[in-house]
Motif scaffolding. Structure first.
Motif, PDB file in Angstrom:
ATOM      1  N   ARG A   1      16.025 -87.757 -76.462  1.00  0.00           N
ATOM      2  CA  ARG A   1      16.054 -86.889 -77.646  1.00  0.00           C
ATOM      3  C   ARG A   1      15.403 -85.540 -77.336  1.00  0.00           C
ATOM      4  O   ARG A   1      15.855 -84.507 -77.815  1.00  0.00           O
ATOM      5  N   LEU A   2      14.365 -85.540 -76.518  1.00  0.00           N
ATOM      6  CA  LEU A   2      13.710 -84.305 -76.111  1.00  0.00           C
ATOM      7  C   LEU A   2      14.679 -83.400 -75.348  1.00  0.00           C
ATOM      8  O   LEU A   2      14.700 -82.181 -75.543  1.00  0.00           O
ATOM      9  N   LEU A   3      15.507 -84.006 -74.496  1.00  0.00           N
ATOM     10  CA  LEU A   3      16.491 -83.223 -73.751  1.00  0.00           C
ATOM     11  C   LEU A   3      17.625 -82.734 -74.645  1.00  0.00           C
ATOM     12  O   LEU A   3      18.234 -81.703 -74.385  1.00  0.00           O
ATOM     13  N   ARG A   4      17.915 -83.459 -75.705  1.00  0.00           N
ATOM     14  CA  ARG A   4      19.022 -83.105 -76.599  1.00  0.00           C
ATOM     15  C   ARG A   4      18.645 -82.026 -77.608  1.00  0.00           C
ATOM     16  O   ARG A   4      19.522 -81.375 -78.183  1.00  0.00           O
ATOM     17  N   MET A   5      17.350 -81.809 -77.834  1.00  0.00           N
ATOM     18  CA  MET A   5      16.901 -80.832 -78.828  1.00  0.00           C
ATOM     19  C   MET A   5      17.348 -79.425 -78.463  1.00  0.00           C
ATOM     20  O   MET A   5      17.453 -79.092 -77.288  1.00  0.00           O
ATOM     21  N   GLY A   6      17.618 -78.608 -79.486  1.00  0.00           N
ATOM     22  CA  GLY A   6      17.971 -77.211 -79.256  1.00  0.00           C
ATOM     23  C   GLY A   6      19.099 -76.765 -80.152  1.00  0.00           C
ATOM     24  O   GLY A   6      19.482 -77.442 -81.101  1.00  0.00           O
ATOM     25  N   ALA A   7      19.648 -75.606 -79.836  1.00  0.00           N
ATOM     26  CA  ALA A   7      20.764 -75.045 -80.597  1.00  0.00           C
ATOM     27  C   ALA A   7      22.066 -75.348 -79.864  1.00  0.00           C
ATOM     28  O   ALA A   7      22.154 -75.188 -78.646  1.00  0.00           O
ATOM     29  N   TRP A   8      23.071 -75.778 -80.603  1.00  0.00           N
ATOM     30  CA  TRP A   8      24.377 -76.118 -80.061  1.00  0.00           C
ATOM     31  C   TRP A   8      25.432 -75.370 -80.867  1.00  0.00           C
ATOM     32  O   TRP A   8      25.259 -75.156 -82.063  1.00  0.00           O
ATOM     33  N   VAL A   9      26.521 -74.974 -80.238  1.00  0.00           N
ATOM     34  CA  VAL A   9      27.594 -74.256 -80.926  1.00  0.00           C
ATOM     35  C   VAL A   9      28.931 -74.934 -80.675  1.00  0.00           C
ATOM     36  O   VAL A   9      29.132 -75.586 -79.654  1.00  0.00           O
ATOM     37  N   SER A  10      29.834 -74.779 -81.633  1.00  0.00           N
ATOM     38  CA  SER A  10      31.220 -75.228 -81.506  1.00  0.00           C
ATOM     39  C   SER A  10      32.042 -74.440 -82.508  1.00  0.00           C
ATOM     40  O   SER A  10      31.549 -73.516 -83.155  1.00  0.00           O
ATOM     41  N   ARG A  11      33.310 -74.825 -82.665  1.00  0.00           N
ATOM     42  CA  ARG A  11      34.146 -74.173 -83.670  1.00  0.00           C
ATOM     43  C   ARG A  11      33.623 -74.402 -85.080  1.00  0.00           C
ATOM     44  O   ARG A  11      33.868 -73.612 -85.966  1.00  0.00           O
ATOM     45  N   GLU A  12      32.911 -75.497 -85.268  1.00  0.00           N
ATOM     46  CA  GLU A  12      32.413 -75.835 -86.606  1.00  0.00           C
ATOM     47  C   GLU A  12      31.268 -74.941 -87.046  1.00  0.00           C
ATOM     48  O   GLU A  12      31.111 -74.685 -88.227  1.00  0.00           O
ATOM     49  N   GLY A  13      30.413 -74.504 -86.122  1.00  0.00           N
ATOM     50  CA  GLY A  13      29.281 -73.672 -86.484  1.00  0.00           C
ATOM     51  C   GLY A  13      28.154 -73.785 -85.483  1.00  0.00           C
ATOM     52  O   GLY A  13      28.371 -74.056 -84.301  1.00  0.00           O
ATOM     53  N   VAL A  14      26.936 -73.599 -85.975  1.00  0.00           N
ATOM     54  CA  VAL A  14      25.734 -73.681 -85.154  1.00  0.00           C
ATOM     55  C   VAL A  14      24.946 -74.903 -85.603  1.00  0.00           C
ATOM     56  O   VAL A  14      24.725 -75.105 -86.795  1.00  0.00           O
ATOM     57  N   ARG A  15      24.548 -75.719 -84.658  1.00  0.00           N
ATOM     58  CA  ARG A  15      23.795 -76.933 -84.967  1.00  0.00           C
ATOM     59  C   ARG A  15      22.436 -76.834 -84.312  1.00  0.00           C
ATOM     60  O   ARG A  15      22.311 -76.526 -83.144  1.00  0.00           O
ATOM     61  N   ARG A  16      21.395 -77.112 -85.112  1.00  0.00           N
ATOM     62  CA  ARG A  16      20.033 -77.166 -84.612  1.00  0.00           C
ATOM     63  C   ARG A  16      19.622 -78.623 -84.560  1.00  0.00           C
ATOM     64  O   ARG A  16      19.551 -79.298 -85.564  1.00  0.00           O
ATOM     65  N   VAL A  17      19.404 -79.113 -83.354  1.00  0.00           N
ATOM     66  CA  VAL A  17      19.017 -80.501 -83.160  1.00  0.00           C
ATOM     67  C   VAL A  17      17.513 -80.536 -82.929  1.00  0.00           C
ATOM     68  O   VAL A  17      17.019 -79.987 -81.954  1.00  0.00           O
ATOM     69  N   GLY A  18      16.803 -81.151 -83.850  1.00  0.00           N
ATOM     70  CA  GLY A  18      15.365 -81.325 -83.714  1.00  0.00           C
ATOM     71  C   GLY A  18      15.059 -82.728 -83.229  1.00  0.00           C
ATOM     72  O   GLY A  18      15.963 -83.521 -82.964  1.00  0.00           O
ATOM     73  N   PHE A  19      13.783 -83.035 -83.111  1.00  0.00           N
ATOM     74  CA  PHE A  19      13.416 -84.363 -82.623  1.00  0.00           C
ATOM     75  C   PHE A  19      13.755 -85.439 -83.657  1.00  0.00           C
ATOM     76  O   PHE A  19      14.243 -86.504 -83.317  1.00  0.00           O
ATOM     77  N   PHE A  20      13.522 -85.140 -84.936  1.00  0.00           N
ATOM     78  CA  PHE A  20      13.784 -86.126 -85.982  1.00  0.00           C
ATOM     79  C   PHE A  20      14.934 -85.739 -86.903  1.00  0.00           C
ATOM     80  O   PHE A  20      15.381 -86.561 -87.683  1.00  0.00           O
ATOM     81  N   ARG A  21      15.399 -84.505 -86.837  1.00  0.00           N
ATOM     82  CA  ARG A  21      16.376 -84.028 -87.808  1.00  0.00           C
ATOM     83  C   ARG A  21      17.396 -83.102 -87.149  1.00  0.00           C
ATOM     84  O   ARG A  21      17.068 -82.364 -86.229  1.00  0.00           O
ATOM     85  N   THR A  22      18.642 -83.145 -87.648  1.00  0.00           N
ATOM     86  CA  THR A  22      19.699 -82.261 -87.171  1.00  0.00           C
ATOM     87  C   THR A  22      20.279 -81.512 -88.358  1.00  0.00           C
ATOM     88  O   THR A  22      20.522 -82.102 -89.403  1.00  0.00           O
ATOM     89  N   GLU A  23      20.488 -80.214 -88.176  1.00  0.00           N
ATOM     90  CA  GLU A  23      21.021 -79.384 -89.254  1.00  0.00           C
ATOM     91  C   GLU A  23      22.167 -78.545 -88.705  1.00  0.00           C
ATOM     92  O   GLU A  23      22.061 -77.952 -87.641  1.00  0.00           O
ATOM     93  N   THR A  24      23.280 -78.499 -89.448  1.00  0.00           N
ATOM     94  CA  THR A  24      24.449 -77.735 -89.036  1.00  0.00           C
ATOM     95  C   THR A  24      24.737 -76.644 -90.053  1.00  0.00           C
ATOM     96  O   THR A  24      24.757 -76.904 -91.249  1.00  0.00           O
ATOM     97  N   VAL A  25      24.960 -75.425 -89.561  1.00  0.00           N
ATOM     98  CA  VAL A  25      25.350 -74.303 -90.417  1.00  0.00           C
ATOM     99  C   VAL A  25      26.773 -73.920 -90.025  1.00  0.00           C
ATOM    100  O   VAL A  25      27.006 -73.485 -88.897  1.00  0.00           O
ATOM    101  N   PRO A  26      27.754 -74.081 -90.930  1.00  0.00           N
ATOM    102  CA  PRO A  26      29.132 -73.717 -90.583  1.00  0.00           C
ATOM    103  C   PRO A  26      29.282 -72.210 -90.405  1.00  0.00           C
ATOM    104  O   PRO A  26      28.547 -71.420 -91.004  1.00  0.00           O
ATOM    105  N   TRP A  27      30.239 -71.805 -89.587  1.00  0.00           N
ATOM    106  CA  TRP A  27      30.447 -70.379 -89.325  1.00  0.00           C
ATOM    107  C   TRP A  27      30.796 -69.629 -90.607  1.00  0.00           C
ATOM    108  O   TRP A  27      30.505 -68.440 -90.727  1.00  0.00           O
ATOM    109  N   ALA A  28      31.408 -70.302 -91.572  1.00  0.00           N
ATOM    110  CA  ALA A  28      31.759 -69.641 -92.825  1.00  0.00           C
ATOM    111  C   ALA A  28      30.518 -69.177 -93.585  1.00  0.00           C
ATOM    112  O   ALA A  28      30.581 -68.217 -94.349  1.00  0.00           O
TER     113      ALA A  28
END
Length: 158
Positions: A84-111
């Protein structure tokens, strides 16, 4: 003799600018490499997990199965935390920007994103309260809420 292989910075030595076969824009991708401190911490955690698994095997061969089960559970927790420590960070795709935290994940769509920019500011180092000067990613959404991710070392929303 040069050995061709893929790195995070570049692909095979090609002169033409074509999309790489693994570039699927529908999959989540990290636009940076994880920092050396994060990779080192995960490697040490996995090393610790290997010793705990060795202790699990010794305890199981000695006949104390409840103790071996506890050690196996601890090893599984340490391995899960390292991954999980290695997976943490900011990720992008066509859907938007995803912030992966240690306990929580949040996605903000590009719209919902109106501005994406980087700024130089104090950022948290390794997710600790201590800050260092670094680069942060600032997302301003169409609902006027501002989100910040710190340097590629931590990538935590503010």
């Amino acid at each position: 003799m040069p050995l061709p292989f893929l790195t995070a910075d570049r692909a095979f030595d090609t002169s033409e600018d074509v999309a790489l076969p693994y570039e699927d824009h529908d999959q989540w991708r990290r636009p940076y490499r994880p920092g050396p401190w994060r990779v080192g911490a995960a490697a040490l955690a996995l090393l610790l997990a290997s010793f705990v698994l060795l202790a699990t095997m010794i305890i199981a061969f000695a006949g104390a199965l409840p103790g071996a089960a506890v050690c196996l559970g601890v090893a599984a927790l340490v391995i899960g935390a390292a991954l999980r420590l290695l997976r943490m960070g900011a990720w992008v795709s066509r859907e938007g920007v995803r912030r992966v935290g240690f306990f929580r994940t949040e996605t903000v769509p590009w719209a919902r994103v109106s501005v994406v920019r980087t700024v130089q500011q104090p950022v948290r180092w390794l997710g600790l309260p201590r800050t260092v000067q670094g680069q942060a990613l600032v997302l301003t959404s169409s609902t006027l809420e501002t989100r910040r991710t710190s340097s590629p070392c931590t990538k935590a929303w503010r």
